[in-house]
Enzyme design. Structure first.
Site, PDB file in Angstrom:
ATOM      1  N   SER A 139       1.214  -1.272  -0.186  1.00 25.20           N
ATOM      2  CA  SER A 139       0.151  -0.255   0.023  1.00 25.20           C
ATOM      3  C   SER A 139       0.609   1.333   0.140  1.00 25.20           C
ATOM      4  O   SER A 139       1.303   1.021   0.824  1.00 25.20           O
ATOM      5  CB  SER A 139      -1.099  -0.358   1.189  1.00 25.20           C
ATOM      6  OG  SER A 139      -1.793   1.340   1.342  1.00 25.20           O
ATOM      7  N   LYS A 171      -3.119   4.827  -2.624  1.00 27.01           N
ATOM      8  CA  LYS A 171      -4.241   6.083  -2.114  1.00 27.01           C
ATOM      9  C   LYS A 171      -4.493   7.420  -2.965  1.00 27.01           C
ATOM     10  O   LYS A 171      -3.626   7.544  -3.731  1.00 27.01           O
ATOM     11  CB  LYS A 171      -3.311   6.493  -0.978  1.00 27.01           C
ATOM     12  CG  LYS A 171      -3.192   5.306   0.400  1.00 27.01           C
ATOM     13  CD  LYS A 171      -4.275   4.479   1.009  1.00 27.01           C
ATOM     14  CE  LYS A 171      -3.892   3.540   1.882  1.00 27.01           C
ATOM     15  NZ  LYS A 171      -5.446   3.057   2.446  1.00 27.01           N
ATOM     16  N   ASP A 200     -13.796  -2.454   3.129  1.00 26.97           N
ATOM     17  CA  ASP A 200     -12.658  -2.113   4.091  1.00 26.97           C
ATOM     18  C   ASP A 200     -12.789  -1.961   5.696  1.00 26.97           C
ATOM     19  O   ASP A 200     -14.204  -2.037   6.367  1.00 26.97           O
ATOM     20  CB  ASP A 200     -11.408  -1.139   3.637  1.00 26.97           C
ATOM     21  CG  ASP A 200     -10.989  -1.301   5.136  1.00 26.97           C
ATOM     22  OD1 ASP A 200     -10.891  -1.580   5.747  1.00 26.97           O
ATOM     23  OD2 ASP A 200      -9.203  -0.564   4.327  1.00 26.97           O
ATOM     24  N   ASP A 206      -7.591   2.948  -2.985  1.00 30.00           N
ATOM     25  CA  ASP A 206      -8.443   3.007  -1.895  1.00 30.00           C
ATOM     26  C   ASP A 206      -8.660   3.944  -1.354  1.00 30.00           C
ATOM     27  O   ASP A 206      -7.416   5.146  -1.639  1.00 30.00           O
ATOM     28  CB  ASP A 206      -6.853   2.358  -0.535  1.00 30.00           C
ATOM     29  CG  ASP A 206      -7.994   2.426   0.676  1.00 30.00           C
ATOM     30  OD1 ASP A 206      -8.742   2.818   0.878  1.00 30.00           O
ATOM     31  OD2 ASP A 206      -7.038   1.636   1.552  1.00 30.00           O
ATOM     32  N   GLY A 258      -3.592  -3.760   5.846  1.00 29.10           N
ATOM     33  CA  GLY A 258      -2.257  -4.082   7.048  1.00 29.10           C
ATOM     34  C   GLY A 258      -2.956  -2.614   8.113  1.00 29.10           C
ATOM     35  O   GLY A 258      -3.727  -1.459   7.017  1.00 29.10           O
ATOM     36  N   LYS A 279      -9.627  -6.570   8.405  1.00 28.13           N
ATOM     37  CA  LYS A 279      -8.247  -6.868   9.429  1.00 28.13           C
ATOM     38  C   LYS A 279      -8.664  -7.275  10.430  1.00 28.13           C
ATOM     39  O   LYS A 279      -9.571  -6.709  10.940  1.00 28.13           O
ATOM     40  CB  LYS A 279      -8.456  -4.875   9.012  1.00 28.13           C
ATOM     41  CG  LYS A 279      -7.661  -4.384   7.900  1.00 28.13           C
ATOM     42  CD  LYS A 279      -7.783  -2.903   7.632  1.00 28.13           C
ATOM     43  CE  LYS A 279      -7.478  -2.022   6.892  1.00 28.13           C
ATOM     44  NZ  LYS A 279      -7.903  -0.903   6.845  1.00 28.13           N
ATOM     45  N   LYS A 285      -0.765  -1.261  -4.526  1.00 25.16           N
ATOM     46  CA  LYS A 285      -2.138  -0.326  -3.874  1.00 25.16           C
ATOM     47  C   LYS A 285      -1.407   0.730  -3.798  1.00 25.16           C
ATOM     48  O   LYS A 285      -0.914   1.101  -3.335  1.00 25.16           O
ATOM     49  CB  LYS A 285      -2.939  -0.691  -3.157  1.00 25.16           C
ATOM     50  CG  LYS A 285      -3.948  -0.256  -1.739  1.00 25.16           C
ATOM     51  CD  LYS A 285      -4.517  -0.602  -1.132  1.00 25.16           C
ATOM     52  CE  LYS A 285      -4.604  -0.440   0.258  1.00 25.16           C
ATOM     53  NZ  LYS A 285      -5.465  -0.788   1.705  1.00 25.16           N
ATOM     54  N   GLU A 342     -11.070   0.347  -3.475  1.00 26.89           N
ATOM     55  CA  GLU A 342     -11.500   0.329  -1.875  1.00 26.89           C
ATOM     56  C   GLU A 342     -11.978   1.482  -1.201  1.00 26.89           C
ATOM     57  O   GLU A 342     -11.759   2.270  -1.229  1.00 26.89           O
ATOM     58  CB  GLU A 342     -10.579  -0.381  -1.102  1.00 26.89           C
ATOM     59  CG  GLU A 342     -10.194  -0.991   0.130  1.00 26.89           C
ATOM     60  CD  GLU A 342      -8.831  -0.558   0.779  1.00 26.89           C
ATOM     61  OE1 GLU A 342      -8.198  -1.001  -0.180  1.00 26.89           O
ATOM     62  OE2 GLU A 342      -8.891  -0.869   1.848  1.00 26.89           O
TER      63      GLU A 342
END
Ligand code: OSB
Ligand code: MG
Length: 368
Positions: A135, A163, A238, A188, A290, A262, A161, A213
């Protein structure tokens, strides 16, 4: 299982590089570690709450409070014959799953150590090697993002991934796709958009992302179902999934095609496994998220990722991406083909480095 003591420690660990999401940046972690002791064995768990209540309602300090005032007293007064019974002890505590989940995870590690078995075997894991992604946070420039992606791809990670947030999305993905047309890529948003942005979010379809996400509100399912009808990109939830009921409802409403599990967000191994099983039965693949964990939480994530329906690369990566030195030995390492080999020692399979932990500890309390 005779529980004798529980110790809470808060450790401070500076990140090698700041990690920025749509809700803010983190440069130093304040992590609560839970140690449970009894019958000559110790179990370790990590509370995955952030320093500030911006990902969800929890924080380092609220977790400490919930644990010392409610969860720990209950655990110490209740006879337990297996860690699988622990989550029910706190069923009257609303929310605060990261707090109770850290204690629950420590109890699972403890039980596995008492039985001299690896934790992945105790929970019914099947994978011996888990696929890893990374990420990557929001960066000061697109150039820096592209460099970081190149470095992680060269290290072997199987998917990237990034952000995103309003103002750091279309143009960024355009540049990423231009440079890495074949990369397994996802984005995400950590709840940075609303349904009013649906036409904008539909523009993401042209980047053929593996998934998008949590684009909408942290507590929403219905708007995600509306958005999923409107866009081609699979939505992964998520923040919205905290209980198996949320997973059932999201699946029934077709609010997502993938779920990120998670351990902390859902309150530990028992509840994570319930969500895993529900997704498996519905044909919804899952992967392990994570929370910038130390080695203790990272090791638990590795064990969780061995369950059969964890079929997509997760956000569980090498210790050295985060820390100058981790708190477990050996550190978590990733193979050149972007996998982690699941350790076979008892419990989480990585040893808590007490000397290192003691050195990083800024507060400590033991119960009773
Ligand atoms: O949404 O997955 C998330 C980190 C902090 C809070 C939320 C998230 C994340 C990550 C980092 O994406 C994953 C990691 O490298 O641990
Ligand atoms: Mg996320």
């Amino acid at each position: 299982m005779k529980l004798e003591h529980i110790t809470l420690r808060e450790i401070r660990m500076p990140l090698l590089a700041p990690f920025e999401t749509s809700f803010g940046a983190t440069d130093e972690r304040r992590i609560v570690l839970v140690e449970v002791i009894g019958e000559g064995a110790a179990g370790w768990g990590e509370v995955t709450a952030g320093e500030k209540p911006f990902y969800n309602e929890e924080s380092t300090d609220t977790a400490w409070y919930i644990l010392r005032q409610f969860a720990i007293p209950k655990a110490l007064e209740s006879p337990l014959s297996a860690a699988s019974e622990a989550a029910a002890l706190w069923s009257n505590i609303r929310g605060h799953y990261m707090a109770t989940g850290g204690l629950e995870a420590a109890l699972w590690d403890w039980e596995a150590k008492l039985r001299e078995r690896p934790l992945h075997a105790l929970i019914g894991g099947v994978h011996r090697e888990i696929p890893c992604g990374v990420s990557i946070g929001i960066k000061p420039s697109i150039e820096q993002l592209l460099e970081t992606i190149a470095k992680e791809v060269a290290a072997g990670y199987q998917r990237i991934k990034i952000k995103i947030k309003p103002g750091w999305d279309i143009e960024v993905l355009d540049k990423v796709r231009e440079r890495f047309p074949r990369l397994k890529l996802m984005a995400d948003a950590n709840s940075a958009y609303t349904l009013a942005d649906k036409a904008h979010l539909k523009l993401l379809d042209r980047f053929y992302l593996m998934m998008l996400e949590q684009p909408l509100a942290h507590d929403d399912i219905i708007d995600h179902a509306k958005l999923q009808q409107y866009i081609e990109t699979p939505i992964c939830l998520d923040e919205s999934i905290r209980t198996v009921r949320h997973a059932e409802q999201a699946i029934e409403l077709a609010a997502c095609r993938i779920i990120n599990i998670k351990l902390g967000r859902v309150g530990g191994f028992l509840r994570a496994k319930q969500i895993h099983d529900c997704c498996q039965a519905a044909g919804i693949p899952v992967w392990c998220g994570g929370m910038l964990e130390s080695g203790v939480g990272r090791a638990a994530n590795i064990a969780l990722s061995t369950l059969p329906n964890f079929v997509l690369p997760g956000d569980v990566s090498a210790s050295k991406r985060y820390w100058t030195q981790d708190v477990v030995s050996p550190e978590v390492e990733v193979t050149p083909r972007g996998t982690i080999r699941v350790p076979d020692g008892p419990g989480i399979g990585y040893e808590a480095d007490r000397e290192r932990i003691e050195h990083l500890t800024i507060r400590k309390e033991s119960f009773p």
